[in-house]
Design an enzyme around this catalytic site. Structure first.
Site, PDB file in Angstrom:
ATOM      1  N   CYS A 171     -15.795  15.415  50.842  1.00  0.00           N
ATOM      2  CA  CYS A 171     -15.940  14.214  50.025  1.00  0.00           C
ATOM      3  C   CYS A 171     -17.064  13.298  50.463  1.00  0.00           C
ATOM      4  O   CYS A 171     -17.312  12.274  49.813  1.00  0.00           O
ATOM      5  CB  CYS A 171     -14.620  13.450  50.000  1.00  0.00           C
ATOM      6  SG  CYS A 171     -13.284  14.400  49.231  1.00  0.00           S
ATOM      7  N   HIS A 311     -14.725   3.504  50.427  1.00  0.00           N
ATOM      8  CA  HIS A 311     -14.255   4.826  50.009  1.00  0.00           C
ATOM      9  C   HIS A 311     -13.039   4.647  49.102  1.00  0.00           C
ATOM     10  O   HIS A 311     -12.968   5.245  48.030  1.00  0.00           O
ATOM     11  CB  HIS A 311     -13.919   5.682  51.222  1.00  0.00           C
ATOM     12  CG  HIS A 311     -13.496   7.069  50.876  1.00  0.00           C
ATOM     13  ND1 HIS A 311     -14.351   7.993  50.335  1.00  0.00           N
ATOM     14  CD2 HIS A 311     -12.291   7.692  50.978  1.00  0.00           C
ATOM     15  CE1 HIS A 311     -13.714   9.125  50.109  1.00  0.00           C
ATOM     16  NE2 HIS A 311     -12.457   8.973  50.493  1.00  0.00           N
ATOM     17  N   GLU A 322      -9.756   2.782  56.723  1.00  0.00           N
ATOM     18  CA  GLU A 322     -11.002   2.143  56.311  1.00  0.00           C
ATOM     19  C   GLU A 322     -10.995   0.653  56.635  1.00  0.00           C
ATOM     20  O   GLU A 322     -12.013   0.091  57.072  1.00  0.00           O
ATOM     21  CB  GLU A 322     -11.207   2.367  54.820  1.00  0.00           C
ATOM     22  CG  GLU A 322     -12.569   1.973  54.315  1.00  0.00           C
ATOM     23  CD  GLU A 322     -12.838   2.512  52.931  1.00  0.00           C
ATOM     24  OE1 GLU A 322     -14.018   2.559  52.558  1.00  0.00           O
ATOM     25  OE2 GLU A 322     -11.882   2.871  52.214  1.00  0.00           O
ATOM     26  N   LYS A 343     -13.384   3.857  42.677  1.00  0.00           N
ATOM     27  CA  LYS A 343     -12.452   4.956  42.380  1.00  0.00           C
ATOM     28  C   LYS A 343     -11.257   4.459  41.582  1.00  0.00           C
ATOM     29  O   LYS A 343     -10.580   5.242  40.915  1.00  0.00           O
ATOM     30  CB  LYS A 343     -11.985   5.627  43.670  1.00  0.00           C
ATOM     31  CG  LYS A 343     -13.065   6.416  44.402  1.00  0.00           C
ATOM     32  CD  LYS A 343     -12.484   7.119  45.617  1.00  0.00           C
ATOM     33  CE  LYS A 343     -13.550   7.893  46.395  1.00  0.00           C
ATOM     34  NZ  LYS A 343     -14.479   7.021  47.129  1.00  0.00           N
ATOM     35  N   HIS A 348     -11.592   9.986  41.781  1.00  0.00           N
ATOM     36  CA  HIS A 348     -12.226  10.562  42.977  1.00  0.00           C
ATOM     37  C   HIS A 348     -12.775  11.935  42.635  1.00  0.00           C
ATOM     38  O   HIS A 348     -12.043  12.918  42.556  1.00  0.00           O
ATOM     39  CB  HIS A 348     -11.196  10.652  44.088  1.00  0.00           C
ATOM     40  CG  HIS A 348     -11.752  11.038  45.430  1.00  0.00           C
ATOM     41  ND1 HIS A 348     -13.068  11.412  45.625  1.00  0.00           N
ATOM     42  CD2 HIS A 348     -11.162  11.130  46.654  1.00  0.00           C
ATOM     43  CE1 HIS A 348     -13.263  11.707  46.888  1.00  0.00           C
ATOM     44  NE2 HIS A 348     -12.117  11.532  47.541  1.00  0.00           N
ATOM     45  N   PHE A 407     -12.095  15.090  53.984  1.00  0.00           N
ATOM     46  CA  PHE A 407     -11.267  16.041  54.713  1.00  0.00           C
ATOM     47  C   PHE A 407     -12.135  16.817  55.703  1.00  0.00           C
ATOM     48  O   PHE A 407     -13.270  17.170  55.420  1.00  0.00           O
ATOM     49  CB  PHE A 407     -10.595  17.017  53.748  1.00  0.00           C
ATOM     50  CG  PHE A 407      -9.410  16.451  53.012  1.00  0.00           C
ATOM     51  CD1 PHE A 407      -8.897  15.199  53.315  1.00  0.00           C
ATOM     52  CD2 PHE A 407      -8.788  17.189  52.010  1.00  0.00           C
ATOM     53  CE1 PHE A 407      -7.804  14.684  52.646  1.00  0.00           C
ATOM     54  CE2 PHE A 407      -7.686  16.678  51.325  1.00  0.00           C
ATOM     55  CZ  PHE A 407      -7.199  15.428  51.639  1.00  0.00           C
TER      56      PHE A 407
END
Length: 424
Positions: A171, A311, A322, A343, A348, A407
């Protein structure tokens, strides 16, 4: 010694949920509208999560030929169309640039997963047989199997004969692809890069993978409000598709042709937490280090940051991670700087979202508006920063920070500034 070369964004092309083109994308964000809906591409009834951010995309209407449409996966089609838009937006006449001074850096998390799944279903007769029937093998299977083919399609689009790279690290692929392009221009290897990322992961196999780990939302009856970053009621991210491509140029190269400049990319860093494939350390140490490094490259202090594009995936783990990273890297300024997650509106799109968020940052700098975090109605008390809930905010912006997490433990950060606003 590294040459003192600055890098600017002169062209943007976007395909995102809610409308094609950068203008429609920006209008959606500033209106605080969401583009997430129930999945229409296939029957999602058997899945835990049945909502997504789909792009309304007609490849033929976008100018692709029947041969291109047959040859290219949907993600590659997005990349080519967005690249064309970015070049047109930049006003760059490609035939006036030496081909070996043009490069490509394309990011994608799952590449041609959509086409691969469709072709495997054909080869195994939708699971009715355990034996693959090669008589039905598409002649374009190689194009779907090898992700670098997508970068080659973009290279053919712009006539690039310089470095052409495919970046695939989950990502953060979109941020990292632009970061790679930044370094190539800074180092004097090229003068122009077509850079960005694309992903079209809305397919049964991808949806099943995220279902298995309960990473995606189960708010199937509330698709428009299913993506809820930093909200107490959030229960996973909304899968999406999309693409953003940019023309990046060396500053003097752009200035000589009187190009309009969206933003200067002044710093980029990426780190890995070497911890867990899907888990995150709650202290956000690696993301904080990436932020510090990107700011140091930009010769900026934490207090210089005017906006943070988060994010903000909408999972509790990410939101806490975050928040901790921003506090650790920006110190007391973290409580004063506005932060938001787009998002919440476009979902996403895995590897593509980092580049889509860079587009949002560049447009925020141009129009002095901070996009909101839609659907943020019940703030998580552990996420106690200014997340710009629901309504866009006008603001004087000189420096924007965008951050991504993926990830595998990938953590990336990038700094964009107003053209000409770089610290001495």
């Amino acid at each position: 010694m590294k040459p003192n070369r600055r890098v600017v964004i002169t062209g943007i092309g976007v395909r995102a949920p809610g409308g094609g083109g950068a203008k429609n994308f920006w209008n959606l964000l500033t209106a605080g509208r969401t583009a997430t809906r129930r999945i229409s591409f296939f029957d999602a009834g058997p899945f835990r999560s049945q909502v997504a951010g789909e792009v309304d995309f007609d490849a033929q209407a976008e100018g692709l030929t029947p041969r291109q449409i047959r040859r290219m996966d949907r993600a590659a089609q997005f990349a080519v169309v967005c690249t064309r838009d970015a070049v047109e937006d930049s006003g760059l006449e490609l035939d006036r640039v030496e081909p070996h001074r043009i490069g490509v850096s394309l990011g994608s998390a799952v590449a041609a997963a959509t086409s691969l799944e469709a072709e495997y279903l054909v080869l195994f007769d939708s699971g009715r047989t355990r034996e693959m029937d090669t008589r039905h093998l598409t002649p374009h299977m190689f194009d779907h199997m090898v992700p670098s083919v997508m970068a080659a399609e973009v290279a053919w689009t712009v006539g690039a004969e310089g470095p052409v790279t495919m970046v695939s690290d989950g990502c953060t692929s979109g941020l990292d692809a632009i970061g790679h392009a930044l370094h190539l221009i800074e180092d004097g290897v090229v003068d122009v890069m077509a850079a960005g990322a694309t992903d079209t992961p809305i397919s049964p196999i991808v949806l099943a993978c995220f279902d298995a780990i309960k990473a995606t939302t189960s708010y199937n009856d509330e698709p428009a409000t299913a993506s809820r970053p930093f909200d107490r009621s959030r229960n996973g991210f909304v899968l999406a598709e999309g693409c953003a491509m940019f023309v990046l140029e060396e500053y003097e190269h752009a200035r000589r042709r009187n190009a309009e400049i969206y933003a200067e990319v002044t710093g980029y860093a990426t780190r890995l937490n070497a911890f867990h494939m899907t888990g995150l350390k709650p202290d956000g140490r690696e993301m904080a280090e990436a932020i510090r490094t990107a700011l140091a490259q930009s010769r900026l202090d934490p207090s210089d940051v005017d906006y943070v594009n988060a994010h903000g995936s909408g999972t509790r783990q990410n939101d806490l991670h975050e928040t901790a990273a921003v506090k650790a890297s920006l110190g007391e300024h973290a409580r004063r700087v506005p932060i938001s997650s787009i998002k919440s509106m476009v979902g996403h799109s895995l590897g593509a979202i980092g580049s889509i968020e860079v587009a949002a940052c560049a447009l925020a700098l141009r129009y002095s508006v901070i996009p909101p975090t839609a659907n943020l109605r019940l703030p998580d008390p552990q996420c106690d920063l200014d997340y710009v809930p629901r309504v866009a905010r006008e603001a004087t912006l000189d420096t924007v920070l965008t951050i991504g997490s993926g990830f595998g433990g990938f953590q990336s950060a990038m700094v964009l500034r107003q053209p000409g606003g770089r610290a001495a």
